[in-house]
Design an enzyme around this catalytic site. Structure first.
Site, mmCIF file in Angstrom:
data_model
loop_
_atom_site.group_PDB
_atom_site.id
_atom_site.type_symbol
_atom_site.label_atom_id
_atom_site.label_comp_id
_atom_site.label_asym_id
_atom_site.label_seq_id
_atom_site.Cartn_x
_atom_site.Cartn_y
_atom_site.Cartn_z
ATOM 1 N N CYS A 2 -44.494 51.048 -18.890
ATOM 2 C CA CYS A 2 -45.211 49.919 -18.321
ATOM 3 C C CYS A 2 -45.042 48.757 -19.278
ATOM 4 O O CYS A 2 -44.503 48.920 -20.366
ATOM 5 C CB CYS A 2 -46.700 50.235 -18.201
ATOM 6 S SG CYS A 2 -47.045 51.787 -17.372
ATOM 7 N N ARG A 29 -40.204 46.320 -16.760
ATOM 8 C CA ARG A 29 -40.632 47.600 -17.323
ATOM 9 C C ARG A 29 -41.376 48.471 -16.315
ATOM 10 O O ARG A 29 -41.645 49.638 -16.573
ATOM 11 C CB ARG A 29 -41.548 47.358 -18.527
ATOM 12 C CG ARG A 29 -40.901 46.594 -19.647
ATOM 13 C CD ARG A 29 -41.886 46.382 -20.758
ATOM 14 N NE ARG A 29 -42.213 47.635 -21.408
ATOM 15 C CZ ARG A 29 -41.521 48.148 -22.408
ATOM 16 N NH1 ARG A 29 -40.487 47.513 -22.885
ATOM 17 N NH2 ARG A 29 -41.866 49.290 -22.940
ATOM 18 N N TRP A 72 -45.745 51.301 -14.111
ATOM 19 C CA TRP A 72 -44.783 52.221 -13.511
ATOM 20 C C TRP A 72 -45.465 53.575 -13.616
ATOM 21 O O TRP A 72 -45.600 54.134 -14.697
ATOM 22 C CB TRP A 72 -43.485 52.185 -14.305
ATOM 23 C CG TRP A 72 -42.374 52.991 -13.724
ATOM 24 C CD1 TRP A 72 -41.527 52.631 -12.700
ATOM 25 C CD2 TRP A 72 -41.944 54.296 -14.141
ATOM 26 N NE1 TRP A 72 -40.621 53.624 -12.470
ATOM 27 C CE2 TRP A 72 -40.846 54.650 -13.335
ATOM 28 C CE3 TRP A 72 -42.377 55.188 -15.113
ATOM 29 C CZ2 TRP A 72 -40.190 55.864 -13.471
ATOM 30 C CZ3 TRP A 72 -41.720 56.402 -15.250
ATOM 31 C CH2 TRP A 72 -40.632 56.723 -14.428
ATOM 32 N N ASN A 98 -49.447 51.770 -22.409
ATOM 33 C CA ASN A 98 -48.108 52.178 -21.993
ATOM 34 C C ASN A 98 -47.809 53.495 -22.676
ATOM 35 O O ASN A 98 -47.913 53.588 -23.905
ATOM 36 C CB ASN A 98 -47.083 51.110 -22.422
ATOM 37 C CG ASN A 98 -45.651 51.592 -22.269
ATOM 38 O OD1 ASN A 98 -45.343 52.361 -21.361
ATOM 39 N ND2 ASN A 98 -44.775 51.144 -23.146
ATOM 40 N N GLY A 99 -47.452 54.529 -21.880
ATOM 41 C CA GLY A 99 -47.133 55.823 -22.477
ATOM 42 C C GLY A 99 -47.775 56.951 -21.698
ATOM 43 O O GLY A 99 -48.219 56.759 -20.554
ATOM 44 N N GLU A 460 -20.061 55.776 -13.227
ATOM 45 C CA GLU A 460 -20.886 54.566 -13.281
ATOM 46 C C GLU A 460 -21.009 53.924 -11.890
ATOM 47 O O GLU A 460 -22.095 53.539 -11.463
ATOM 48 C CB GLU A 460 -20.280 53.585 -14.308
ATOM 49 C CG GLU A 460 -20.870 52.198 -14.333
ATOM 50 C CD GLU A 460 -22.372 52.172 -14.532
ATOM 51 O OE1 GLU A 460 -22.960 53.156 -14.991
ATOM 52 O OE2 GLU A 460 -22.982 51.136 -14.177
ATOM 53 N N LYS A 464 -24.496 53.447 -9.524
ATOM 54 C CA LYS A 464 -24.983 52.198 -8.932
ATOM 55 C C LYS A 464 -25.125 52.333 -7.422
ATOM 56 O O LYS A 464 -26.031 51.754 -6.814
ATOM 57 C CB LYS A 464 -24.034 51.028 -9.254
ATOM 58 C CG LYS A 464 -24.074 50.583 -10.683
ATOM 59 C CD LYS A 464 -25.430 50.033 -11.073
ATOM 60 C CE LYS A 464 -25.497 49.599 -12.510
ATOM 61 N NZ LYS A 464 -25.330 50.641 -13.532
ATOM 62 N N GLU A 467 -28.407 54.135 -7.032
ATOM 63 C CA GLU A 467 -29.564 53.403 -7.548
ATOM 64 C C GLU A 467 -29.884 52.152 -6.726
ATOM 65 O O GLU A 467 -31.046 51.856 -6.457
ATOM 66 C CB GLU A 467 -29.215 53.026 -8.996
ATOM 67 C CG GLU A 467 -30.235 52.264 -9.746
ATOM 68 C CD GLU A 467 -29.733 51.904 -11.147
ATOM 69 O OE1 GLU A 467 -28.521 52.004 -11.421
ATOM 70 O OE2 GLU A 467 -30.570 51.505 -11.968
ATOM 71 N N HIS A 483 -12.160 72.142 -7.376
ATOM 72 C CA HIS A 483 -12.880 73.332 -7.840
ATOM 73 C C HIS A 483 -14.245 73.472 -7.164
ATOM 74 O O HIS A 483 -15.128 74.130 -7.691
ATOM 75 C CB HIS A 483 -13.025 73.304 -9.364
ATOM 76 C CG HIS A 483 -11.707 73.371 -10.063
ATOM 77 N ND1 HIS A 483 -10.945 74.504 -10.126
ATOM 78 C CD2 HIS A 483 -10.976 72.406 -10.683
ATOM 79 C CE1 HIS A 483 -9.814 74.267 -10.776
ATOM 80 N NE2 HIS A 483 -9.813 72.979 -11.117
ATOM 81 N N LYS A 573 -36.684 49.368 -15.755
ATOM 82 C CA LYS A 573 -35.515 49.059 -16.596
ATOM 83 C C LYS A 573 -35.529 49.848 -17.899
ATOM 84 O O LYS A 573 -34.504 50.295 -18.365
ATOM 85 C CB LYS A 573 -35.496 47.560 -16.885
ATOM 86 C CG LYS A 573 -34.311 47.142 -17.713
ATOM 87 C CD LYS A 573 -33.495 46.097 -17.020
ATOM 88 C CE LYS A 573 -32.168 45.865 -17.682
ATOM 89 N NZ LYS A 573 -31.073 46.472 -16.945
HETATM 90 C C1 F6R Z 1 -28.600 52.257 -14.490
HETATM 91 C C2 F6R Z 1 -29.423 52.033 -15.671
HETATM 92 C C3 F6R Z 1 -29.964 53.213 -16.401
HETATM 93 C C4 F6R Z 1 -29.961 52.963 -17.909
HETATM 94 C C5 F6R Z 1 -30.628 54.118 -18.665
HETATM 95 C C6 F6R Z 1 -30.539 53.928 -20.160
HETATM 96 O O1 F6R Z 1 -28.175 51.056 -13.930
HETATM 97 O O2 F6R Z 1 -29.671 50.922 -16.036
HETATM 98 O O3 F6R Z 1 -29.270 54.385 -16.093
HETATM 99 O O4 F6R Z 1 -28.640 52.813 -18.327
HETATM 100 O O5 F6R Z 1 -31.971 54.204 -18.290
HETATM 101 O O6 F6R Z 1 -31.094 52.711 -20.553
HETATM 102 P P1 F6R Z 1 -30.838 52.093 -21.992
HETATM 103 O O7 F6R Z 1 -29.414 51.680 -22.058
HETATM 104 O O8 F6R Z 1 -31.767 50.939 -22.081
HETATM 105 O O9 F6R Z 1 -31.146 53.175 -22.975
#
Ligand code: F6R
Length: 578
Positions: A2, A29, A72, A98-99, A460, A464, A467, A483, A573
């Site tokens: 959060c 966050r 969150w 937060n936590g 990657e 996306k 996500e 496989h 994020k």
């Molecule tokens: C996907 C994304 C997440 C972060 C992951 C690690 O688009 O953003 O998968 O890459 O949560 O985050 P960081 O790099 O901040 O440790």
């Protein structure tokens, strides 16, 4: 996971204009509910984004001392009552957290036995009632020190007593910092909350607490008073706005030529000495382990690929399984790759492996973040603030940092052309991507295949698609398909192949196989029918070009389907819980 803010000032400030403004800068966050409280006892909280809460606040509402929270949810559903701030039954103590308090059930039972009633399903209400009970006989500082002893879990907490101007703040594991302004102090989960007001910052370490008044602060740890001086943060002061873009994700993809250029310049000037030191650390290590999650893990796979090709023993391991799948000793070099520098899975591994005494290098976008501060050396990827929850420009810049390290270690890579190539890829392909996105918008599954450097990129791109576009996607090694996963390939299933000269043969053979089973095959490469890549891209430039097309594809699919692109469901994020 959060965002928390607390402000105390000499003169009254606008709740909307100051407290909520700072909170909005932390919205990445978490964004499922928000709330605030002032020292006068005025409070409000609501489910939804901070905008929902903000629209209800009287623009004339002022205070000298207040706290705010963007949530969150972890413990307790997303409801108004579970939103922060929380308070004791007399509404004399207001708190944001937060936590996660792991032993909250046990603490709650003890408090209930002593007559405390709980109205929420959160672990945070346990903290407020715990402090309330202790503060019947103790000072706030003693109550916090007692909490350090009794609580298990992670926490950054700010609270005040109604009618007072002092904010109390303490933390373990979750991030917390203090911004110092003239006649005003701002406590927050990260420096962005006050980057528009001050560069003077004090960071909390674990088991530290602070008593903060408008003109003063005093830190303590479990042994007594601490003399903590502020550090000056160098950070871009430019306001973060969407400008002409519909979403931050698109803006952040489009600003990559500039972000890449900024990093490349710094790797050759202000950061060049660190790059040299880190390359020496690589040469002296027995093994190199990359530690990361999500998108940063995909960048780490590329780091491991580059170093393996140069003859080093290098592996990328996902943080949550790190200790189960790696050997660590004092000759190991660990790259902690985390754009936020606050990902709890990464931080907790760094803490757990400390006794092996490995060397640690951080690759972060947030200077002064926890991961940065835990490392022996670091590279700052200088992508600028990324607001969209999905990582785009930070991924590209992490790759560039890896390419520079590989270059210094002897790989024949030139970074010079990267910014111009990114620009060309975007301008030549934006419309083409939109066209394909229209075609793929209603698909339930998409497969993305890669080999060599394009294997991490396939993962990657698939991440996306999941996500942002909410499409089930698998990103995998082209050679592994046969496989098992090929059983899922049926007529009409889209398969995207990432083809570069260095992997053409293997890729084409895998794509022929899926085509034979009726898949619709699309490619990102020089002979692609759908996209136009700049001529003669080397492997590294190709990895960035293919990523950008993949990121744009997930963006436009999501846009066609009216999805909340910058804030996808269930995500935040910065994942600051395990
Ligand atoms: C996907 C994304 C997440 C972060 C992951 C690690 O688009 O953003 O998968 O890459 O949560 O985050 P960081 O790099 O901040 O440790």
């Amino acid at each position: 996971m959060c965002g928390i803010v607390g402000i105390t000032a000499e003169k009254p400030f606008s709740v909307k204009g100051e407290l909520i403004l700072a909170l909005k800068k932390l919205e990445y966050r978490g964004y499922d509910s928000a709330g605030f409280a002032t020292t006068e006892g005025v409070y409000d909280k609501e489910v939804g984004s901070i905008d929902v809460l903000e629209s209800r606040i009287n623009p004339k509402l002022k205070t000298t001392t207040g706290i705010a929270h963007t949530r969150w949810a972890t413990h307790g559903g997303v409801t108004r009552v579970n939103a922060h701030p929380h308070f004791d039954s007399e509404k004399g103590l207001f708190i944001v957290h937060n936590g996660i308090i792991e032993n909250y059930a046990q603490l709650k039972a003890q408090l209930e036995e002593r007559g405390y009633k709980f109205i929420t399903k959160t672990d945070t209400e346990v903290i407020v009632n715990y402090l309330h009970e202790k503060m019947k006989t103790m000072s706030p500082r003693q109550a916090i020190l007692s909490f350090f002893k009794d609580a298990k879990g992670t926490y950054a907490v700010v609270f005040f007593r109604k009618g007072e101007k002092t904010l109390y703040a303490f933390k373990k594991d979750s991030p917390l910092c203090l911004g110092i302004c003239d006649g005003e102090m701002i406590l927050a989960s990260d420096i962005y909350a006050f980057s528009h007001k001050t560069t003077r910052t004090v960071f909390f370490e674990d088991y530290e607490l602070a008593e903060v008044t408008p003109n003063n602060y005093q830190f303590y740890n479990r042994s007594g008073k601490l003399d903590k001086k502020p550090v000056e943060i160098e950070w871009e002061r430019e306001p973060v706005m969407k400008r002409r873009f519909k979403h931050f994700m698109l803006k952040e993809i489009y600003e990559q030529p500039v972000a890449a250029q900024r990093l490349i310049r710094s790797l050759r000037t202000t950061q060049s000495h660190r790059v040299k030191q880190i390359s020496k650390m690589i040469k002296g290590a027995k093994r190199i382990l990359f530690l990361a999650c999500g998108t940063s893990y995909h960048a780490s796979l590329i780091g491991a690929y580059l170093l393996s090709r140069l003859g080093y023993e290098a592996h990328a391991v996902i943080a949550s399984e790190f200790e189960n799948f790696s050997v660590i000793d004092n000759k190991t070099l660990v790259f902690a790759v985390s754009q936020s520098g606050e990902t709890m899975d990464v931080i907790s591994v760094l803490k757990d492996i400390k006794h092996y005494k490995p060397k640690i290098v951080a690759i972060v976008n947030y200077p002064y973040s926890t991961v940065h501060r835990m490392a022996d050396n670091y590279i700052e990827i200088m992508a600028g603030q990324e607001i969209c929850v999905a990582a785009t420009k930070t991924f590209t810049n992490t790759l560039i940092a890896m390419y520079e390290l590989a270059r210094v270690l002897g790989n024949h890579i030139s970074l010079d052309r990267i910014p111009a190539k990114i620009k060309e890829v975007i301008s030549k392909n934006d419309l083409r991507v939109r066209k394909l996105a229209k075609k793929l918008s209603n698909n339930k599954d998409i497969f993305v295949l890669g080999h060599r450097i394009s294997y991490p990129i396939a993962r990657e791109v698939a991440l996306k698609l999941k996500e942002i576009s909410y499409i089930h996607a698998e990103g995998m090694m082209a050679g592994e398909l046969k496989h098992g996963t090929i059983a899922l390939v049926e007529p009409g299933v889209p398969v995207i192949g990432l083809i570069h000269e260095t992997n053409r043969e293997r890729m084409e053979s895998a794509l022929q196989e899926v085509e034979a089973h009726g898949a619709d095959v699309y490619t990102i490469g020089n002979s692609s029918k759908q996209f136009e890549l700049p001529k003669r891209l080397n492997e590294e430039e190709y990895s960035i070009a293919a990523t950008i097309i993949g990121h744009l594809l997930s963006y436009y699919i999501a846009r066609n389907n009216n999805l909340p692109i910058d804030k996808p469901r269930n995500l935040a994020k910065s994942v600051t819980v395990k």
